[in-house]
Scaffold this active site. Structure first.
Site, mmCIF file in Angstrom:
data_model
loop_
_atom_site.group_PDB
_atom_site.id
_atom_site.type_symbol
_atom_site.label_atom_id
_atom_site.label_comp_id
_atom_site.label_asym_id
_atom_site.label_seq_id
_atom_site.Cartn_x
_atom_site.Cartn_y
_atom_site.Cartn_z
ATOM 1 C CB CYS A 2 -0.971 -0.025 1.177
ATOM 2 S SG CYS A 2 -0.340 0.650 2.725
ATOM 3 C CB CYS A 5 3.480 -0.441 3.022
ATOM 4 S SG CYS A 5 2.567 -1.278 4.337
ATOM 5 C CG ASP A 28 -2.895 14.788 4.079
ATOM 6 O OD1 ASP A 28 -3.556 13.889 4.634
ATOM 7 O OD2 ASP A 28 -3.035 15.082 2.857
ATOM 8 C CG HIS A 44 -0.626 -3.034 5.933
ATOM 9 N ND1 HIS A 44 -0.809 -1.981 5.051
ATOM 10 C CD2 HIS A 44 -1.805 -3.706 5.974
ATOM 11 C CE1 HIS A 44 -2.050 -2.020 4.583
ATOM 12 N NE2 HIS A 44 -2.670 -3.067 5.125
ATOM 13 C CG ASN A 82 -11.618 9.545 7.752
ATOM 14 O OD1 ASN A 82 -12.327 10.065 8.602
ATOM 15 N ND2 ASN A 82 -10.893 10.248 6.907
ATOM 16 N N GLY A 88 -15.213 6.959 5.135
ATOM 17 C CA GLY A 88 -14.481 7.741 4.128
ATOM 18 C C GLY A 88 -13.000 7.422 4.061
ATOM 19 C CG HIS A 93 -0.761 1.687 6.392
ATOM 20 N ND1 HIS A 93 0.346 0.954 5.971
ATOM 21 C CD2 HIS A 93 -0.438 2.151 7.620
ATOM 22 C CE1 HIS A 93 1.290 0.979 6.907
ATOM 23 N NE2 HIS A 93 0.827 1.710 7.931
ATOM 24 C CG HIS A 95 -4.318 7.318 7.699
ATOM 25 N ND1 HIS A 95 -4.762 6.238 6.962
ATOM 26 C CD2 HIS A 95 -5.121 8.354 7.349
ATOM 27 C CE1 HIS A 95 -5.778 6.598 6.197
ATOM 28 N NE2 HIS A 95 -6.025 7.880 6.423
ATOM 29 C CG HIS A 97 -6.558 12.585 8.902
ATOM 30 N ND1 HIS A 97 -6.269 13.036 7.629
ATOM 31 C CD2 HIS A 97 -7.154 11.370 8.727
ATOM 32 C CE1 HIS A 97 -6.659 12.135 6.737
ATOM 33 N NE2 HIS A 97 -7.194 11.114 7.380
HETATM 34 P P1 5GP Z 1 -8.167 8.938 4.441
HETATM 35 O O1 5GP Z 1 -9.202 9.546 3.534
HETATM 36 O O2 5GP Z 1 -7.803 7.547 4.041
HETATM 37 O O3 5GP Z 1 -8.520 9.078 5.887
HETATM 38 O O4 5GP Z 1 -6.889 9.874 4.289
HETATM 39 C C1 5GP Z 1 -5.847 9.632 3.397
HETATM 40 C C2 5GP Z 1 -4.989 10.870 3.400
HETATM 41 O O5 5GP Z 1 -3.755 10.559 2.790
HETATM 42 C C3 5GP Z 1 -5.586 12.061 2.632
HETATM 43 O O6 5GP Z 1 -5.704 13.177 3.513
HETATM 44 C C4 5GP Z 1 -4.575 12.313 1.514
HETATM 45 O O7 5GP Z 1 -4.402 13.693 1.263
HETATM 46 C C5 5GP Z 1 -3.316 11.674 2.051
HETATM 47 N N1 5GP Z 1 -2.403 11.128 1.050
HETATM 48 C C6 5GP Z 1 -2.728 10.328 0.001
HETATM 49 N N2 5GP Z 1 -1.629 9.968 -0.676
HETATM 50 C C7 5GP Z 1 -0.581 10.552 -0.034
HETATM 51 C C8 5GP Z 1 0.837 10.545 -0.281
HETATM 52 O O8 5GP Z 1 1.358 9.919 -1.199
HETATM 53 N N3 5GP Z 1 1.602 11.258 0.589
HETATM 54 C C9 5GP Z 1 1.070 11.974 1.634
HETATM 55 N N4 5GP Z 1 1.914 12.636 2.427
HETATM 56 N N5 5GP Z 1 -0.262 11.994 1.882
HETATM 57 C C10 5GP Z 1 -1.066 11.298 1.056
HETATM 58 ZN ZN ZN Z 2 0.386 -0.473 4.385
#
Ligand code: 5GP
Ligand code: ZN
Length: 117
Positions: A2, A5, A28, A44, A82, A88, A93, A95, A97
């Site tokens: 992913c 990862c 982000d 992961h 999320n 959403g 993986h 995370h 925010h």
């Molecule tokens: P989710 O919607 O899964 O809670 O949040 C995923 C977050 O990952 C989003 O806020 C998006 O902007 C961020 N994101 C997606 N791809 C990348 C990346 O390659 N690098 C970084 N630093 N953030 C990413």
């Molecule tokens: Zn992962």
């Protein structure tokens, strides 16, 4: 593998804020607040519903340290995760925010285009 990862492995670059043996915090790519940091375990884990209590016990002080380092520990911040489709979650993986640096609007989804931040 992913995308988070790949960030752990260094295959995708990231703007790191803090790292230890177990976790990484990085900015982000599409920030929704003046400070918008993502905090992930190096291992992961797909989502919050699957994380162990042991991992969360280690992750909590790491997140608090990120808040202190970025200066939002006193001014305040929002910490969200999320979980799954209805939550959403876009990257499967775990995370968190960590967002701050201004009064935050209620909406904070990554596809929110109405944020004034
Ligand atoms: P989710 O919607 O899964 O809670 O949040 C995923 C977050 O990952 C989003 O806020 C998006 O902007 C961020 N994101 C997606 N791809 C990348 C990346 O390659 N690098 C970084 N630093 N953030 C990413
Ligand atoms: Zn992962």
């Amino acid at each position: 593998m992913c995308i988070f990862c790949k960030i752990v492995e260094g295959e995708i670059p990231s703007n790191k804020v803090l790292e230890n043996d177990d976790f990484i915090a990085f900015h982000d790519l599409y920030p929704k607040a003046p400070i918008h940091i993502l905090i992930i375990p190096k291992e992961h884990v797909a989502c919050f519903q699957e994380v162990s209590g042991e991992m969360m016990a280690k992750m909590t002080p790491f997140i608090q340290e990120v808040a202190t380092l970025t200066g939002v520990d006193k001014s305040g911040y929002r910490l969200t995760t999320n979980n799954g489709d209805d939550g959403g979650q876009e990257v499967h993986h775990l995370h968190f925010h960590l967002m701050g640096g201004a009064k935050l609007p209620f909406e904070h989804r990554s596809d929110d285009t109405h944020s004034s931040l």
